[in-house]
Design an enzyme around this catalytic site. Structure first.
Site, short mmCIF file in Angstrom:
data_model
loop_
_atom_site.label_atom_id
_atom_site.label_comp_id
_atom_site.label_asym_id
_atom_site.label_seq_id
_atom_site.Cartn_x
_atom_site.Cartn_y
_atom_site.Cartn_z
N TYR A 166 23.71 -0.07 -51.95
CA TYR A 166 24.33 1.00 -51.16
C TYR A 166 25.25 1.84 -52.04
O TYR A 166 25.22 3.07 -52.01
CB TYR A 166 25.09 0.39 -49.97
CG TYR A 166 26.01 1.35 -49.28
CD1 TYR A 166 25.49 2.41 -48.53
CD2 TYR A 166 27.39 1.23 -49.38
CE1 TYR A 166 26.33 3.32 -47.91
CE2 TYR A 166 28.23 2.13 -48.75
CZ TYR A 166 27.69 3.17 -48.02
OH TYR A 166 28.54 4.07 -47.41
N GLU A 223 30.13 3.91 -39.16
CA GLU A 223 31.56 3.87 -39.53
C GLU A 223 32.41 3.48 -38.33
O GLU A 223 33.36 2.70 -38.46
CB GLU A 223 32.02 5.22 -40.10
CG GLU A 223 31.43 5.57 -41.44
CD GLU A 223 31.95 4.75 -42.61
OE1 GLU A 223 32.89 3.94 -42.43
OE2 GLU A 223 31.40 4.91 -43.71
N TRP A 254 32.74 -3.51 -44.23
CA TRP A 254 31.56 -2.63 -44.29
C TRP A 254 30.28 -3.44 -44.50
O TRP A 254 29.23 -3.11 -43.96
CB TRP A 254 31.76 -1.58 -45.38
CG TRP A 254 30.63 -0.61 -45.48
CD1 TRP A 254 29.85 -0.38 -46.56
CD2 TRP A 254 30.14 0.27 -44.45
NE1 TRP A 254 28.92 0.59 -46.28
CE2 TRP A 254 29.06 1.00 -45.00
CE3 TRP A 254 30.50 0.51 -43.13
CZ2 TRP A 254 28.35 1.96 -44.27
CZ3 TRP A 254 29.78 1.45 -42.40
CH2 TRP A 254 28.72 2.16 -42.97
#
Length: 193
Positions: free
Chosen positions: A18, A40, A48
């Site tokens: 990522y 988000e 995350w």
């Protein structure tokens, strides 16, 4: 790519991929902008990596992030999603995804695209920072504060300033790769996506 990457992405191949392929790459694609707005918001209070590991689950649950389909989701859909182990089963976050889809469409109607609206906060050019260490990377900025206020006025939720700043980083409105990171100022990081 070397181990001089930004330190937050070490320890998990998914995180590293990522970081290398997406984080900080300028994005102008409304579908991807919608996807990350939802992801988000889902991350609030979590790491995350927790969200990244459920990304495919979110894609299935939220119609591949087709904003029109998400906007039409009902209370019955919410109940179904509350049983879906592929996503974070938080009723407020699920409701927020649907609410945000409706607000997203209103912004598209007003500005022609969500990208046009979003990138106006940075004068349509990525902000290229020169961070030497992760301790220099802020959680919010003046721009994320303004973005958060404006998104809330437009009916969005789970868009506090910290979430907005993380969103700006993810979508390449701000480049917070460390200057020592191989992803800093690569062609991909400064190109329009």
């Amino acid at each position: 790519m070397s181990d001089s990457r930004c330190s937050w992405c070490h320890g998990d191949e998914l995180y590293t991929r990522y970081h290398d392929e997406e984080w900080g790459v300028p994005c102008h694609n409304d579908q991807k902008l919608f996807e990350f707005l939802i992801l988000e918001g889902a991350q609030a209070g979590l790491s995350w990596i927790t969200v990244l590991k459920r990304r495919e689950g979110y894609r299935k649950a939220f119609h591949q992030f087709d904003v029109q389909q998400v906007a039409r989701m009902s209370d019955q859909d919410i109940e179904k999603l509350m049983q879906d182990e592929g996503i974070i089963r938080n009723r407020l976050k699920i409701r927020s995804a649907i609410k945000n889809a409706r607000a997203f469409i209103r912004v598209q109607d007003e500005f022609g695209s969500f990208s046009q609206y979003l990138w106006s906060f940075v004068n349509h050019q990525p902000i290229i920072n020169q961070r030497q260490s992760m301790s220099e990377v802020p959680a919010t900025s003046e721009i994320s504060d303004r973005m958060s206020i404006d998104l809330k006025k437009r009916g969005f939720s789970f868009v506090g300033s910290t979430i907005c700043y993380a969103y700006m980083q993810a979508m390449g409105l701000v480049n917070d790769h460390l200057v020592s990171c191989p992803s800093y100022l690569t062609e991909k990081a400064v190109a329009s996506a």
